[in-house]
Scaffold this motif. Sequence first.
Motif, short mmCIF file in Angstrom:
data_model
loop_
_atom_site.label_atom_id
_atom_site.label_comp_id
_atom_site.label_asym_id
_atom_site.label_seq_id
_atom_site.Cartn_x
_atom_site.Cartn_y
_atom_site.Cartn_z
N LYS A 11 0.86 -1.21 0.00
CA LYS A 11 0.00 0.00 0.00
C LYS A 11 0.89 1.26 0.00
CE LYS A 11 -3.39 -2.66 2.50
NZ LYS A 11 -4.70 -2.66 3.12
N HIS A 97 -8.40 -3.17 -6.18
CA HIS A 97 -8.30 -3.34 -4.72
C HIS A 97 -9.43 -2.55 -4.05
CE1 HIS A 97 -6.82 -2.92 -0.61
NE2 HIS A 97 -6.14 -4.03 -0.85
N GLY A 214 -7.22 -10.32 3.66
CA GLY A 214 -7.99 -9.69 4.74
C GLY A 214 -7.45 -10.15 6.07
N LEU A 234 -3.25 -12.72 -0.44
CA LEU A 234 -2.83 -11.35 -0.72
C LEU A 234 -2.74 -10.69 0.66
CD1 LEU A 234 -2.14 -9.03 -2.60
CD2 LEU A 234 -4.56 -8.68 -3.03
N VAL A 235 -1.54 -10.24 1.00
CA VAL A 235 -1.25 -9.85 2.38
C VAL A 235 -0.92 -8.36 2.44
CG1 VAL A 235 0.20 -10.36 4.38
CG2 VAL A 235 -0.24 -12.15 2.69
C1 PEP Z 1 -4.82 -5.90 1.38
O1 PEP Z 1 -4.52 -4.74 1.41
O2 PEP Z 1 -5.00 -6.45 0.27
C2 PEP Z 1 -4.96 -6.65 2.62
C3 PEP Z 1 -5.42 -7.86 2.57
O3 PEP Z 1 -4.58 -6.00 3.78
P1 PEP Z 1 -4.44 -6.65 5.25
O4 PEP Z 1 -3.70 -7.94 5.10
O5 PEP Z 1 -3.68 -5.64 6.05
O6 PEP Z 1 -5.83 -6.87 5.77
#
Ligand code: PEP
Length: 253
Positions: A11, A97, A214, A234-235
Amino acid sequence: MRKPFVAGNWKMNTDGRSSIELAEGIASGSVDAAGQSVTVAVCPPFVYLQAVAKAVGTSNVAVGAQDMYFEPNGAFTGEISAAMLKDIGCVYCICGHSERRHVIGETDELINKKVAAAVAGGLLPILCVGELLAEREASQTDAVVTRQLKEGLAGLNSEKLSAVTIAYEPVWAIGTGVTATPQQAQEVHELIRNLLTGMYDDQSARETRILYGGSAKPGNAAELMGRPDIDGLLVGGASLKVDDFLAIIQAAV
Ligand code: PEP
């Protein structure tokens, strides 16, 4: 057989120095964590893409962008094209996103143009779909995800679909610390795979990777990826710490 895929979405975080440190730490640890058995990508802010691409070098870590514009070039101030991303070594591009949908105001139509332009430009798009909390509470999850998937992939044939990864990211779970249960996530992943069968064919649906996103973290990664239709993660937050991200990669093996 779908190869697990773990992608980090940084991000609007890091700076010049920390983005390189993070990239180097992930690149040097990811082979030990997973060898070649997991696809790994990091998606830094645009301005650090080139430095991060250099930092990961020839390791097994690929670089992705967090967004792009669908036009190839021209008078689109502030925007970045697929060709520009490809030119600096980008392999993936996140499209749609939830922060772009709900903070910036991107529509399904715009996201579809980005997905199509990414494929046409030789990038591998990661199309994000997912419902808001109010939509889940109103039992609209399936309808929202179905619309976002169908509109996001409109006009793409099965050959083009093979370049696409889907990410199911319930908006209420992103950055909140509240993770969907593996069962909740699996239900939507199964829905997405069934939709792909209807839109394309069995083989295309079987071969498409569907990631969950998420609040994924080392402590819940293995259980999530243990579900039959969850092919990776997706982290966001946990991709900003080398040890956490490597532990998630390890959990994908
Ligand atoms: C993301 O931004 O795609 C996401 C999943 O964020 P987080 O892992 O911080 O919830």
